[in-house]
Design a protein around this motif. Structure first.
Motif, PDB file in Angstrom:
ATOM      1  N   LEU A  79      99.217 110.907 -75.403  1.00  0.00           N
ATOM      2  CA  LEU A  79     100.888 111.579 -76.168  1.00  0.00           C
ATOM      3  C   LEU A  79     101.724 109.982 -76.407  1.00  0.00           C
ATOM      4  N   GLN A  80     101.309 109.409 -75.485  1.00  0.00           N
ATOM      5  CA  GLN A  80     101.976 108.258 -76.139  1.00  0.00           C
ATOM      6  C   GLN A  80     101.804 107.283 -78.004  1.00  0.00           C
ATOM      7  N   ILE A  81      99.824 107.363 -77.923  1.00  0.00           N
ATOM      8  CA  ILE A  81      99.610 106.799 -78.992  1.00  0.00           C
ATOM      9  C   ILE A  81      99.863 107.544 -80.409  1.00  0.00           C
ATOM     10  N   LEU A  82     100.408 109.288 -79.838  1.00  0.00           N
ATOM     11  CA  LEU A  82     100.285 110.363 -81.212  1.00  0.00           C
ATOM     12  C   LEU A  82     101.486 110.007 -81.367  1.00  0.00           C
ATOM     13  N   ASP A  83     102.718 109.645 -80.425  1.00  0.00           N
ATOM     14  CA  ASP A  83     104.431 109.085 -80.260  1.00  0.00           C
ATOM     15  C   ASP A  83     104.596 108.041 -80.946  1.00  0.00           C
ATOM     16  N   ASP A  84     103.648 107.030 -80.530  1.00  0.00           N
ATOM     17  CA  ASP A  84     104.253 105.743 -80.998  1.00  0.00           C
ATOM     18  C   ASP A  84     103.714 105.827 -82.591  1.00  0.00           C
ATOM     19  N   ASN A  85     103.270 106.495 -82.898  1.00  0.00           N
ATOM     20  CA  ASN A  85     102.296 106.970 -84.345  1.00  0.00           C
ATOM     21  C   ASN A  85     103.762 108.177 -85.249  1.00  0.00           C
ATOM     22  N   ASP A  86     104.449 108.036 -84.509  1.00  0.00           N
ATOM     23  CA  ASP A  86     104.677 109.775 -85.403  1.00  0.00           C
ATOM     24  C   ASP A  86     104.670 110.841 -85.909  1.00  0.00           C
ATOM     25  N   VAL A  87     102.822 111.109 -84.861  1.00  0.00           N
ATOM     26  CA  VAL A  87     102.238 112.175 -85.293  1.00  0.00           C
ATOM     27  C   VAL A  87     102.324 113.384 -84.580  1.00  0.00           C
ATOM     28  N   THR A  88     102.205 114.557 -84.891  1.00  0.00           N
ATOM     29  CA  THR A  88     102.701 116.095 -84.452  1.00  0.00           C
ATOM     30  C   THR A  88     101.140 115.720 -84.611  1.00  0.00           C
ATOM     31  N   ALA A  89     100.492 117.211 -83.562  1.00  0.00           N
ATOM     32  CA  ALA A  89      99.095 117.425 -83.783  1.00  0.00           C
ATOM     33  C   ALA A  89      98.685 118.608 -82.930  1.00  0.00           C
ATOM     34  N   THR A  90      98.214 119.589 -82.934  1.00  0.00           N
ATOM     35  CA  THR A  90      97.798 120.489 -82.414  1.00  0.00           C
ATOM     36  C   THR A  90      96.977 120.750 -81.600  1.00  0.00           C
ATOM     37  N   PHE A  91      97.201 121.004 -80.138  1.00  0.00           N
ATOM     38  CA  PHE A  91      95.903 121.292 -78.711  1.00  0.00           C
ATOM     39  C   PHE A  91      95.381 122.681 -79.081  1.00  0.00           C
ATOM     40  N   PHE A  92      94.996 122.539 -79.273  1.00  0.00           N
ATOM     41  CA  PHE A  92      93.975 124.092 -78.618  1.00  0.00           C
ATOM     42  C   PHE A  92      93.517 124.690 -77.016  1.00  0.00           C
ATOM     43  N   LEU A  93      94.280 125.303 -77.279  1.00  0.00           N
ATOM     44  CA  LEU A  93      94.177 125.058 -75.321  1.00  0.00           C
ATOM     45  C   LEU A  93      93.209 126.408 -74.362  1.00  0.00           C
ATOM     46  N   CYS A  94      92.668 126.165 -73.632  1.00  0.00           N
ATOM     47  CA  CYS A  94      92.134 127.520 -73.197  1.00  0.00           C
ATOM     48  C   CYS A  94      92.860 127.533 -71.425  1.00  0.00           C
ATOM     49  N   GLY A  95      92.331 129.146 -71.384  1.00  0.00           N
ATOM     50  CA  GLY A  95      93.363 129.398 -70.576  1.00  0.00           C
ATOM     51  C   GLY A  95      92.913 129.153 -69.118  1.00  0.00           C
ATOM     52  N   TYR A  96      92.092 128.841 -68.850  1.00  0.00           N
ATOM     53  CA  TYR A  96      91.519 127.983 -67.856  1.00  0.00           C
ATOM     54  C   TYR A  96      92.426 126.174 -67.322  1.00  0.00           C
ATOM     55  N   TRP A  97      91.890 126.122 -68.760  1.00  0.00           N
ATOM     56  CA  TRP A  97      92.760 124.982 -68.375  1.00  0.00           C
ATOM     57  C   TRP A  97      94.576 124.766 -68.487  1.00  0.00           C
ATOM     58  N   VAL A  98      94.935 125.747 -69.248  1.00  0.00           N
ATOM     59  CA  VAL A  98      96.363 125.403 -68.856  1.00  0.00           C
ATOM     60  C   VAL A  98      96.460 126.797 -67.602  1.00  0.00           C
TER      61      VAL A  98
END
Length: 184
Positions: A79-98
């Motif tokens: 999340l820090q790397i994405l924020d430092d580079n002003d990048v928005t991504a999509t996170f595909f989440l599994c229910g058990y991970w949630v």
């Protein structure tokens, strides 16, 4: 008499020849529309359902996505790397991970990233019935909605496996099926 008989035979051949030419002419007139219709019907019946692999745009952009079906040790750094580079991504989440990492899901959502559905249990979706696929989608959807208030509409099939039934069932459940076109 033979003369009339010869003319009579020739008359049969003339009538046969004219009939053949008429049949060819009628066939040439009616066959193309019939063939076109038949081809359209057959093509429509055999058209394969496909997920979205890419979106055409004139802008120089890439879409970055992650499947959250692993541990959560690197989430903060990612999340820090994405924020430092002003990048928005999509996170595909599994229910058990949630269920296992709810605070990570909240961090991802709070950082402004898109959340997508990656199923409840990460099964081979193409082996499931429509009802089972719906249960997988809804199980994950409800967990994310309850935790974040977000209604997801993107779905990535586990293992990248899909068939017509998976894509159709996802669509019936309000999901766009997404696939990668470049993989790490």
């Amino acid at each position: 008499m033979q003369f009339f008989r010869a003319i009579h035979l020739k008359k049969k051949y003339v009538i046969l020849g004219v009939s053949v030419l008429a049949a060819i002419g009628l066939g040439a007139h009616f066959l193309p529309p019939v063939a076109e219709y038949t081809s359209a019907v057959l093509t429509a019946q055999t058209k394969r359902e496909l997920p979205i692999y890419c979106v055409q745009t004139d802008e120089k952009k890439v879409a970055i996505s992650f499947d959250a079906a692993w541990g959560a040790d690197d989430t903060d750094e990612l999340l820090q790397i994405l924020d430092d580079n002003d990048v928005t991504a999509t996170f595909f989440l599994c229910g058990y991970w949630v269920d296992k990492y709810p605070e990570e899901v909240e961090k991802i959502a709070a950082a402004g990233h898109d959340l997508g559905n990656h199923s409840a249990t990460h099964p081979h979706m193409s082996t499931l019935s429509s009802e089972q696929i719906t249960q997988e989608l809804q199980g994950c959807h409800e967990a994310v909605k309850e935790l974040t208030g977000i209604d997801m509409n993107l779905f990535r099939p586990p293992f990248g496996e899909y068939n017509d039934n998976v894509i159709r069932t996802a669509k019936e459940n309000g999901y766009y099926s997404i696939q990668w076109d470049v993989d790490t």
